[in-house]
Design an enzyme around this catalytic site. Structure first.
Site, PDB file in Angstrom:
ATOM      1  N   HIS A 157     -17.602 -16.963  93.854  1.00 56.51           N
ATOM      2  CA  HIS A 157     -17.731 -16.424  92.410  1.00 56.51           C
ATOM      3  C   HIS A 157     -19.060 -16.934  91.816  1.00 56.51           C
ATOM      4  O   HIS A 157     -19.663 -17.964  92.109  1.00 56.51           O
ATOM      5  CB  HIS A 157     -16.882 -17.168  91.386  1.00 56.51           C
ATOM      6  N   CYS A 253     -13.927 -22.959  86.058  1.00 58.42           N
ATOM      7  CA  CYS A 253     -12.813 -21.858  86.544  1.00 58.42           C
ATOM      8  C   CYS A 253     -11.792 -21.929  85.725  1.00 58.42           C
ATOM      9  O   CYS A 253     -11.095 -21.120  85.334  1.00 58.42           O
ATOM     10  CB  CYS A 253     -12.327 -22.078  87.831  1.00 58.42           C
TER      11      CYS A 253
HETATM   12  N1  ARG Z   1      -8.065 -19.484  93.880  1.00 63.01           N
HETATM   13  C1  ARG Z   1      -8.841 -18.945  92.884  1.00 63.01           C
HETATM   14  C2  ARG Z   1      -9.148 -17.661  93.399  1.00 63.01           C
HETATM   15  O1  ARG Z   1      -9.527 -17.708  94.581  1.00 63.01           O
HETATM   16  C3  ARG Z   1      -9.873 -19.821  92.353  1.00 63.01           C
HETATM   17  C4  ARG Z   1     -10.856 -19.050  91.272  1.00 63.01           C
HETATM   18  C5  ARG Z   1     -11.632 -20.005  90.746  1.00 63.01           C
HETATM   19  N2  ARG Z   1     -12.072 -19.449  89.397  1.00 63.01           N
HETATM   20  C6  ARG Z   1     -13.431 -19.365  89.265  1.00 63.01           C
HETATM   21  N3  ARG Z   1     -13.772 -19.007  87.967  1.00 63.01           N
HETATM   22  N4  ARG Z   1     -14.480 -19.403  90.068  1.00 63.01           N
HETATM   23  O2  ARG Z   1      -9.377 -16.646  92.905  1.00 63.01           O
END
Ligand code: ARG
Length: 259
Positions: A157, A253
């Site tokens: 991300h 996150c």
């Molecule tokens: N386990 C989640 C996923 O892989 C983690 C999300 C993390 N969020 C973020 N904004 N980077 O989707």
């Protein structure tokens, strides 16, 4: 924010997630509460979204929508494991008086891949959000979207590799190797004075930080960023979110910003 009451690592949709590694749920909750209390102590308002059973990643609230000037672009998740979260976020916004809200056509994981500065809506692509979502966001918000290509699956991300430190001044910090060579060149051109992070801090998810323009809340293990942040006039606020790192996320996150 959404408390990690149902947090587990039962599937793996990013390289940080190892379902064979146990999660200490009481510790995850305590660490999350500490972050929430930290925000409140700094004078911020924290709203809490009710967690739903069966959605173990719901603690990563930043992925549920993007809000700019009170307008809400809902999320559409890349993986079916998380798809149920989008409606919970939209319901929250509706219940809290946000009228200007759309359910997107294309996949976007909210602030996971959208970062707001005064001049730009920075938009990540490559792993989760569809490049088509960038045009959709530009049309909805009427802000110039700048697409950035993510190339390292550990930084799946945008918010794992770039953090807006001061939106008004277009000040950011980022980790160049997470981006394609062309996107690195774009970032250098747009943000020549940016704080450039080193690998150990990026690996501690130090870029997954939240700044209010002065305080920068970030994982405590990303200690290499503290000095450079102070030199620029920011106050680093280290927080311990190690249990939530097991899902591949940290401070940013788990925080959706209501602009
Ligand atoms: N386990 C989640 C996923 O892989 C983690 C999300 C993390 N969020 C973020 N904004 N980077 O989707």
């Amino acid at each position: 924010m959404c408390p990690p009451e149902h947090f587990r690592v039962t599937y793996s949709i990013n390289p940080w997630m190892d379902p064979s590694k146990p999660v200490d749920l009481p510790l995850a909750l305590a660490q999350w509460e500490q972050l929430r209390d930290r925000y409140r102590a700094l004078g911020h308002t924290v709203h809490v979204l009710d967690p739903l059973p069966g959605l173990p990643d719901m603690v990563y609230a930043a992925n549920g929508a993007t809000v700019v000037e009170g307008r809400v672009l809902g999320a559409r998740f890349a993986h079916r494991e998380r798809s149920g979260e989008a409606a919970a976020h939209r319901d929250w916004y509706r219940a809290h008086g946000y009228r200007d809200l759309v359910e997107p056509e294309h996949i976007n994981e909210g602030e996971g891949d959208f970062a707001v500065t005064a001049s730009w809506l920075l938009a990540g692509r490559g792993f989760r959000s569809s490049p088509l979502s960038h045009g959709e966001a530009q049309e909805f918000f009427g802000r110039p979207v700048l697409g950035l290509d993510l190339v390292d699956p550990r930084y799946y991300h945008l918010d794992t590799a770039l953090c807006v430190l001061d939106a008004e001044r277009d000040d950011v910090m980022y980790y160049p190797p997470a981006f394609s060579p062309g996107s690195q060149a774009v970032l250098r051109r747009l943000f020549p004075d940016a704080l450039v992070a080193e690998e150990p801090d990026a690996l501690a998810l130090g870029l997954n930080a939240v700044s209010d323009g002065h305080h920068v809340l970030l994982p405590q293990a990303a200690a290499g960023l503290f000095g450079p942040l102070r030199e620029r006039g920011y106050e680093p606020v280290p927080v311990d979110l190690t249990e939530l790192l097991k899902g591949g996320g940290s401070v940013k996150c788990v925080t959706a910003e209501l602009r």
